[in-house]
Design a protein around this motif. Structure first.
Motif, PDB file in Angstrom:
ATOM      1  N   GLU A 198       0.830  -1.211   0.160  1.00 30.06           N
ATOM      2  CA  GLU A 198       0.074   0.202  -0.072  1.00 30.06           C
ATOM      3  C   GLU A 198       1.011   1.264   0.064  1.00 30.06           C
ATOM      4  O   GLU A 198       0.526   2.333  -0.502  1.00 30.06           O
ATOM      5  N   LEU A 199       1.918   1.226   0.694  1.00 29.87           N
ATOM      6  CA  LEU A 199       2.772   2.300   0.769  1.00 29.87           C
ATOM      7  C   LEU A 199       3.201   2.933  -0.616  1.00 29.87           C
ATOM      8  O   LEU A 199       3.209   2.083  -1.653  1.00 29.87           O
ATOM      9  N   ARG A 200       3.432   4.132  -0.833  1.00 30.90           N
ATOM     10  CA  ARG A 200       3.899   4.755  -1.838  1.00 30.90           C
ATOM     11  C   ARG A 200       5.393   5.322  -1.572  1.00 30.90           C
ATOM     12  O   ARG A 200       5.499   6.449  -0.970  1.00 30.90           O
ATOM     13  N   PRO A 201       6.212   4.837  -2.212  1.00 33.02           N
ATOM     14  CA  PRO A 201       6.391   3.709  -3.304  1.00 33.02           C
ATOM     15  C   PRO A 201       6.076   2.568  -2.775  1.00 33.02           C
ATOM     16  O   PRO A 201       6.534   2.343  -1.548  1.00 33.02           O
ATOM     17  N   SER A 202       5.659   1.327  -3.308  1.00 30.35           N
ATOM     18  CA  SER A 202       5.321   0.063  -2.778  1.00 30.35           C
ATOM     19  C   SER A 202       6.706  -0.479  -2.654  1.00 30.35           C
ATOM     20  O   SER A 202       7.502  -0.408  -3.649  1.00 30.35           O
ATOM     21  N   ILE A 203       6.677  -1.411  -1.697  1.00 31.27           N
ATOM     22  CA  ILE A 203       7.999  -1.907  -1.413  1.00 31.27           C
ATOM     23  C   ILE A 203       8.234  -3.433  -2.205  1.00 31.27           C
ATOM     24  O   ILE A 203       7.505  -4.317  -1.988  1.00 31.27           O
ATOM     25  N   THR A 204       9.220  -3.424  -3.114  1.00 31.15           N
ATOM     26  CA  THR A 204       9.773  -4.741  -3.649  1.00 31.15           C
ATOM     27  C   THR A 204      10.047  -5.522  -2.270  1.00 31.15           C
ATOM     28  O   THR A 204      11.132  -5.245  -1.645  1.00 31.15           O
ATOM     29  N   THR A 205       9.543  -6.910  -2.284  1.00 32.56           N
ATOM     30  CA  THR A 205      10.049  -7.790  -1.159  1.00 32.56           C
ATOM     31  C   THR A 205       9.748  -8.887  -1.306  1.00 32.56           C
ATOM     32  O   THR A 205       9.258  -9.468  -2.546  1.00 32.56           O
ATOM     33  N   VAL A 206       9.941  -9.830  -0.204  1.00 33.52           N
ATOM     34  CA  VAL A 206       9.995 -11.380  -0.314  1.00 33.52           C
ATOM     35  C   VAL A 206       8.939 -11.814   0.397  1.00 33.52           C
ATOM     36  O   VAL A 206       8.773 -11.518   1.474  1.00 33.52           O
ATOM     37  N   ASN A 207       8.045 -12.419  -0.407  1.00 36.06           N
ATOM     38  CA  ASN A 207       6.657 -12.795   0.422  1.00 36.06           C
ATOM     39  C   ASN A 207       7.173 -14.177   1.176  1.00 36.06           C
ATOM     40  O   ASN A 207       7.672 -14.918   0.543  1.00 36.06           O
ATOM     41  N   VAL A 208       6.482 -14.168   2.528  1.00 37.52           N
ATOM     42  CA  VAL A 208       6.688 -15.303   3.409  1.00 37.52           C
ATOM     43  C   VAL A 208       5.339 -15.810   3.858  1.00 37.52           C
ATOM     44  O   VAL A 208       4.448 -14.815   4.070  1.00 37.52           O
ATOM     45  N   PRO A 209       5.208 -16.990   3.694  1.00 40.00           N
ATOM     46  CA  PRO A 209       3.587 -17.702   4.000  1.00 40.00           C
ATOM     47  C   PRO A 209       3.736 -18.007   5.514  1.00 40.00           C
ATOM     48  O   PRO A 209       3.583 -18.994   6.053  1.00 40.00           O
ATOM     49  N   ALA A 210       3.624 -16.824   6.345  1.00 39.61           N
ATOM     50  CA  ALA A 210       3.684 -17.178   7.843  1.00 39.61           C
ATOM     51  C   ALA A 210       2.649 -17.480   8.212  1.00 39.61           C
ATOM     52  O   ALA A 210       2.706 -18.688   9.250  1.00 39.61           O
ATOM     53  N   ALA A 211       1.292 -17.459   7.925  1.00 43.86           N
ATOM     54  CA  ALA A 211       0.159 -17.949   8.304  1.00 43.86           C
ATOM     55  C   ALA A 211      -0.134 -19.571   7.983  1.00 43.86           C
ATOM     56  O   ALA A 211      -0.124 -20.353   8.910  1.00 43.86           O
ATOM     57  N   ASP A 212       0.263 -19.693   6.817  1.00 45.74           N
ATOM     58  CA  ASP A 212       0.657 -21.254   6.284  1.00 45.74           C
ATOM     59  C   ASP A 212       1.573 -21.831   7.174  1.00 45.74           C
ATOM     60  O   ASP A 212       1.273 -23.134   7.693  1.00 45.74           O
ATOM     61  N   MET A 213       2.691 -21.305   7.548  1.00 43.19           N
ATOM     62  CA  MET A 213       3.703 -22.075   8.209  1.00 43.19           C
ATOM     63  C   MET A 213       3.140 -22.196   9.735  1.00 43.19           C
ATOM     64  O   MET A 213       3.460 -23.297  10.113  1.00 43.19           O
ATOM     65  N   GLY A 214       2.640 -21.200  10.375  1.00 45.26           N
ATOM     66  CA  GLY A 214       2.220 -21.409  11.616  1.00 45.26           C
ATOM     67  C   GLY A 214       1.148 -22.541  11.715  1.00 45.26           C
ATOM     68  O   GLY A 214       1.223 -23.419  12.575  1.00 45.26           O
ATOM     69  N   SER A 215       0.157 -22.771  10.663  1.00 44.13           N
ATOM     70  CA  SER A 215      -0.663 -23.839  10.944  1.00 44.13           C
ATOM     71  C   SER A 215      -0.164 -25.060  10.706  1.00 44.13           C
ATOM     72  O   SER A 215      -0.478 -26.022  11.077  1.00 44.13           O
ATOM     73  N   THR A 216       0.834 -25.022   9.621  1.00 41.76           N
ATOM     74  CA  THR A 216       1.400 -26.362   9.258  1.00 41.76           C
ATOM     75  C   THR A 216       2.226 -26.872  10.678  1.00 41.76           C
ATOM     76  O   THR A 216       2.141 -28.007  10.840  1.00 41.76           O
ATOM     77  N   ILE A 217       2.892 -25.881  11.158  1.00 38.77           N
ATOM     78  CA  ILE A 217       3.680 -26.294  12.272  1.00 38.77           C
ATOM     79  C   ILE A 217       2.889 -26.946  13.619  1.00 38.77           C
ATOM     80  O   ILE A 217       3.029 -28.071  14.017  1.00 38.77           O
ATOM     81  N   ALA A 218       1.489 -26.411  13.685  1.00 39.68           N
ATOM     82  CA  ALA A 218       0.659 -26.842  14.466  1.00 39.68           C
ATOM     83  C   ALA A 218       0.073 -28.335  14.111  1.00 39.68           C
ATOM     84  O   ALA A 218       0.210 -29.196  14.982  1.00 39.68           O
ATOM     85  N   ASN A 219      -0.245 -28.378  12.921  1.00 40.95           N
ATOM     86  CA  ASN A 219      -0.745 -29.507  12.405  1.00 40.95           C
ATOM     87  C   ASN A 219       0.199 -30.917  12.322  1.00 40.95           C
ATOM     88  O   ASN A 219       0.164 -32.062  12.728  1.00 40.95           O
TER      89      ASN A 219
END
Lengths: 338, 338
Positions: free
Chosen positions: B282-303
């Motif tokens: 959302e920020l201007r300029p928007s940030i080039t970044t690396v996407n990390v699947p934090a929520a997926d990772m959290g639920s996978t860890i639990a399961n």
DNA sequence: AATAGCAATGTAAGCGCATACAATTCTTGC
DNA sequence: GCAAGAATTGTATGCGCTTACATTGCTATT
């Protein structure tokens, strides 16, 4: 759970009784130093790890605090819980958390689970809860406190701040600046007394200044940048010169939307937030907002809960003050904005 | 802990034995329907709440998962823990959390506490831990997993991503754009394998492209906007045209500092982040970044933890992929920046 | 109608620990 | 050197629950 050595293994190894081992474990001062040393050695040699559930069962205490919060995807709760955990552990207590997703029915279920789990103290967020929650809590004698809100006639002890009152300073500030038509991007008020009170406080204070808050000047949205960004144009239709946002995240969205629309922030449109997230000071324009002592609140909640548990008294309430931080989104700046 | 009615109170009231009450409680199918009903009524009338610690003691299971994280003041951990808690609860497990403040000695103490508390499974962050942590964990037979990192020769099961590899795409992207002098605003690497690996991965990939990463082009700082903002000018002294940041928060600080310095972002200075926080888009300029699947990772860890506990096997590892999101801080934009 | 066989329930033994109370050892004053 | 008392340690019970095993009640088969 691991199969580990028990107290009686240690006792045997050290040539004492389990009672003595237990005394060493609990730091009783009626164990002779040489015996204590012998026991401690035996513990180390056997990698002895005491069993908390047995201990809890025997003592009727779990040295555990529970916290049920709406979400951790909100920095203010995350920061508060962080502080709560640290303070709890310093006092020898462990923190169990659960997420209710802003749903009172889920919260009720979680309260029940916390009670089963045998927490010694419990924190909930806000003063809006299922009736059954209050009934269970009052029947259980487990200490509890409601955080993030403070209201003198709340049914439970409160450690938090006056969400309605906090908005007075915001409204006063905008009115001082000459704003007459003010809109609100509120959080979703259903089942959320903090959001509701912030809106109520805003309305009250506007009325106090002789100003009206028509229905079309209020939009309730999720606490997200995206939702706020999408909603602002609707609000602008009612020709407001200032927008009061339910929290900083909403304010960010409003700022971005205003920039998208080519408005000069503070000159054409003033914007305020709530929470004083660390970003709010750094962003250009910086966000006029209400500072909330989340970390203080968190550690106070832990300490007051533990005090109450150990003194066998109800939890003491505590009111925190909020303060308005006036920044560029309301008083302009030397920075150019689009 | 509350003085409540016990199983034998219920048994007496329902005119059955405690064994039958226990069976009803645990959903055993060898209780006649009318008896079950009678017991359930008695439970309701007495407000019976089972005692978890007694149950844990008897079954040698606590149905509890522990998570030891560096901090909750970082959105990525908060989001991951949120998801972890939800998934754990859906499986009937409770979450206990503790904060280590990035300190390995504290972490060791917390691991010991978790073991005492009798967690059935435990999550740690990263692969850098006190030797004693590994010793305790291996001796205890409590299931554990290290999250947020993935490395094939890690001493423990891993559920996370390759922090070094993730940087390759970032470096490749910048090199593609023609950048030759690249600086790094890294997180503090001491005791933090994620930060270390991101830096290592950056260096490796630069070398792969025949580029050097001199010492003065690397600055390690805390994950805060303020620290990043303060540090950027130093980095600019070595005349870099691009800055790779350890995470998005650092990138925000870099963006603000660049704006302060009157630079045109992406044209004069390219900036990249890591984590893909919701603000970054959302920020201007928007940030080039690396996407990390934090929520997926959290639920996978639990399961995966629960799977391992219930099948009595080691936790399975899981590698998540990250991906580069190219945005305005590297490829310019139609938006004007200061 | 008797009985094998199964379904439903009860009995009782711990789980590992803390602690009231009992027993033992050590001091101290004389 | 002895008794009284203090200091230290041991014995044994129970916290509330699950569960192996024993017992009872029932059904169906002959």
């Amino acid at each position: 759970m691991a199969k580990t050595s028990t107290q009686s293994d240690v006792a045997q190894r050290a040539g004492v009784s389990t009672a003595t081992v237990s005394r060493v474990l609990n730091g009783s001062n009626l164990v002779r130093d040489d015996v204590r040393k012998r026991v401690e050695e035996a513990m180390a040699e056997l990698n002895y790890i005491p069993d908390e559930s047995a201990r809890s069962l025997a003592t009727r205490k779990s040295r555990t605090l529970g916290a049920i919060i709406p979400t951790l995807n909100n920095a203010i709760f995350a920061v508060g819980i962080n502080a709560l955990e640290q303070a709890a552990r310093e006092r020898g207590y462990t923190l169990v958390i659960s997420i209710s997703n802003y749903d009172p029915d889920s919260e009720l279920m979680l309260v029940r689970q916390m009670l089963e789990r045998g927490v010694d103290g419990l924190m909930l967020v806000g003063n809006h809860h299922h009736d059954e929650v209050y009934r269970l809590l009052n029947a259980s004698a487990v200490r509890h406190v409601c955080g993030w809100s403070h209201n003198n006639n709340a049914p439970s002890p409160n450690i938090g701040f006056d969400n309605a009152r906090a908005m007075h300073a915001v409204v006063d500030h905008l009115v001082d600046l000459g704003h007459q038509k003010i809109g609100v991007l509120a959080g979703i008020c259903q089942n959320n007394d903090r959001a509701t009170l912030r809106l109520d406080g805003t309305r009250q204070r506007l009325e106090h200044h002789g100003l009206d808050l028509p229905k079309q000047s209020i939009i309730q949205i999720a606490y997200s940048i995206r939702a706020a960004r999408a909603a602002l144009p609707d609000l602008l239709k009612s020709d407001v010169s200032a927008v009061i946002c339910g929290n900083d995240v909403i304010a960010y969205g409003a700022v971005f939307a205003a920039q998208d629309a080519g408005l000069r922030i503070s000159e054409n449109l003033a914007i305020t937030g709530f929470d004083n997230l660390s970003l709010s000071k750094e962003l250009r324009p910086s966000i006029t907002t209400v500072n909330v002592p989340a970390a203080d609140m968190g550690s106070t909640i832990a300490n007051y809960l533990v005090d109450a548990i150990e003194s066998n008294q109800p939890v003491a309430s505590c009111k925190f003050e909020t303060d308005l931080l006036v920044r560029e989104t309301t008083i302009g700046s030397t920075h150019k904005m689009i």
